[in-house]
Design a protein around this motif. Sequence first.
Motif, mmCIF file in Angstrom:
data_model
loop_
_atom_site.group_PDB
_atom_site.id
_atom_site.type_symbol
_atom_site.label_atom_id
_atom_site.label_comp_id
_atom_site.label_asym_id
_atom_site.label_seq_id
_atom_site.Cartn_x
_atom_site.Cartn_y
_atom_site.Cartn_z
ATOM 1 N N GLN A 126 93.452 0.622 68.001
ATOM 2 C CA GLN A 126 92.056 0.974 67.800
ATOM 3 C C GLN A 126 91.964 2.416 67.300
ATOM 4 O OE1 GLN A 126 89.336 -1.052 68.282
ATOM 5 N NE2 GLN A 126 88.102 0.596 67.415
ATOM 6 N N THR A 156 85.947 2.765 64.474
ATOM 7 C CA THR A 156 86.010 1.310 64.283
ATOM 8 C C THR A 156 87.253 0.867 63.514
ATOM 9 O OG1 THR A 156 84.686 1.418 62.243
ATOM 10 C CG2 THR A 156 83.495 1.123 64.324
ATOM 11 N N LYS A 158 90.943 -0.330 62.725
ATOM 12 C CA LYS A 158 91.829 -1.196 63.514
ATOM 13 C C LYS A 158 93.057 -1.568 62.705
ATOM 14 C CE LYS A 158 87.825 -3.371 65.658
ATOM 15 N NZ LYS A 158 86.894 -2.616 64.767
ATOM 16 N N THR A 171 88.585 -10.451 58.149
ATOM 17 C CA THR A 171 87.717 -9.573 58.921
ATOM 18 C C THR A 171 86.410 -10.301 59.204
ATOM 19 O OG1 THR A 171 86.767 -8.594 56.928
ATOM 20 C CG2 THR A 171 88.701 -7.510 57.866
ATOM 21 N N ASN A 179 85.690 -6.213 62.221
ATOM 22 C CA ASN A 179 86.706 -6.504 63.221
ATOM 23 C C ASN A 179 87.777 -7.395 62.606
ATOM 24 O OD1 ASN A 179 85.310 -5.574 66.012
ATOM 25 N ND2 ASN A 179 83.776 -6.437 64.648
ATOM 26 N N TYR A 194 91.920 -12.077 68.100
ATOM 27 C CA TYR A 194 90.788 -11.274 67.651
ATOM 28 C C TYR A 194 90.910 -9.864 68.226
ATOM 29 C CZ TYR A 194 88.670 -15.821 66.616
ATOM 30 O OH TYR A 194 88.418 -17.083 66.132
ATOM 31 N N SER A 195 90.721 -8.854 67.355
ATOM 32 C CA SER A 195 90.682 -7.466 67.790
ATOM 33 C C SER A 195 89.283 -6.925 67.507
ATOM 34 C CB SER A 195 91.729 -6.636 67.044
ATOM 35 O OG SER A 195 91.652 -5.273 67.414
ATOM 36 N N THR A 196 88.581 -6.486 68.547
ATOM 37 C CA THR A 196 87.165 -6.149 68.408
ATOM 38 C C THR A 196 86.848 -4.754 68.926
ATOM 39 O OG1 THR A 196 86.571 -7.035 70.578
ATOM 40 C CG2 THR A 196 86.542 -8.564 68.729
ATOM 41 N N TYR A 197 85.731 -4.248 68.442
ATOM 42 C CA TYR A 197 85.132 -3.014 68.962
ATOM 43 C C TYR A 197 83.648 -3.272 69.145
ATOM 44 C CZ TYR A 197 83.371 1.726 69.390
ATOM 45 O OH TYR A 197 82.742 2.852 69.849
ATOM 46 N N GLY A 232 90.468 -5.834 72.791
ATOM 47 C CA GLY A 232 89.894 -4.712 72.076
ATOM 48 C C GLY A 232 89.128 -3.777 72.991
#
Length: 312
Positions: A126, A156, A158, A171, A179, A194-197, A232
């Motif tokens: 992140q 944001t 990643k 994305t 993301n 999934y990698s999220t913010y 995330g």
Amino acid sequence: MKSLISKGNILIASIIITMTVIAVYLPSLEIYRQFQDYLVHFLIILILLGLLGLIINSKVVLYSAFGCAGILALFLKNASYSEFKNPVINETRKMGVAHINLSLLNDVESVLNAIGDTSITVVSFQEYTPDWAGILPHVLGESFPYSVELVQIDLTGKAIFSKTPIIHKDTFLLGNSPNLHISFLLGKDSLDLYSTYMTPALDRSTKEKANREFNELENLIQNDLHKKILMGEFNQVYWSHDIIDMRNKTKLLNSRKIAYPTTAKMPYDHIFYSKDLECYSFDEIYDHTKERIGCKASFQQKSHKQIKRPRN
């Protein structure tokens, strides 16, 4: 004098019960937002108050404090890892994932130490800024040859680096924030990661924005029928209303077993997973100064023996 002490005990018990009700049953109130990070600390206070009630021989304080401590403990346990013990290691394919916030690191050596665990298959970063984008691919390219990057100058940004070939990557937007989503094979099955913010819910405006982002994430996860891992920066504790509601709708499980009350800063980064996986290990990641910089978890598929078949 006894009457005054009795009224004081009743007042303390009333405060204890009111605070517990607010913490457990009314999580959407603004007042709850102010102390939801400290529920683990509040649990410790309730236990101490119960012991105090035992010492001063006040049954009102004793029963109310221990009773509310039990309710709060069940609430926190229900929001964390659902099993009471780790699953037995089976013969299925294993994988380890890690999530690291680069803003908490000062050098590349800390990154290498953080992912030195050979069980880690995929690592998510992140706050992946242009500075880190010029370094990490060269440093990790040999051990993590597959990657997808979303370079941003803000928090944001990643990146995901993997030892396993990535068969799909794209994305997706949550609000206006991009993301990452990747897919790869775990044995013969496809697994989505999934990698999220998520926007920090600091006031009414950001709270509404975060709530919309969680709703969008719920819709995305519900439409994904593959095995999945979601991790995330969620910028909320895992017992918050938004996260519990998201987990209830998506049926995702929490890999974190406990939040330690040794610091006022509770973890905002989490790793969730679908029910067709099992989490047999979870650990926080620390740098050489013992500061927490992320978390990691190890997963396996459920064996065929564990899958219950309906009786005829």
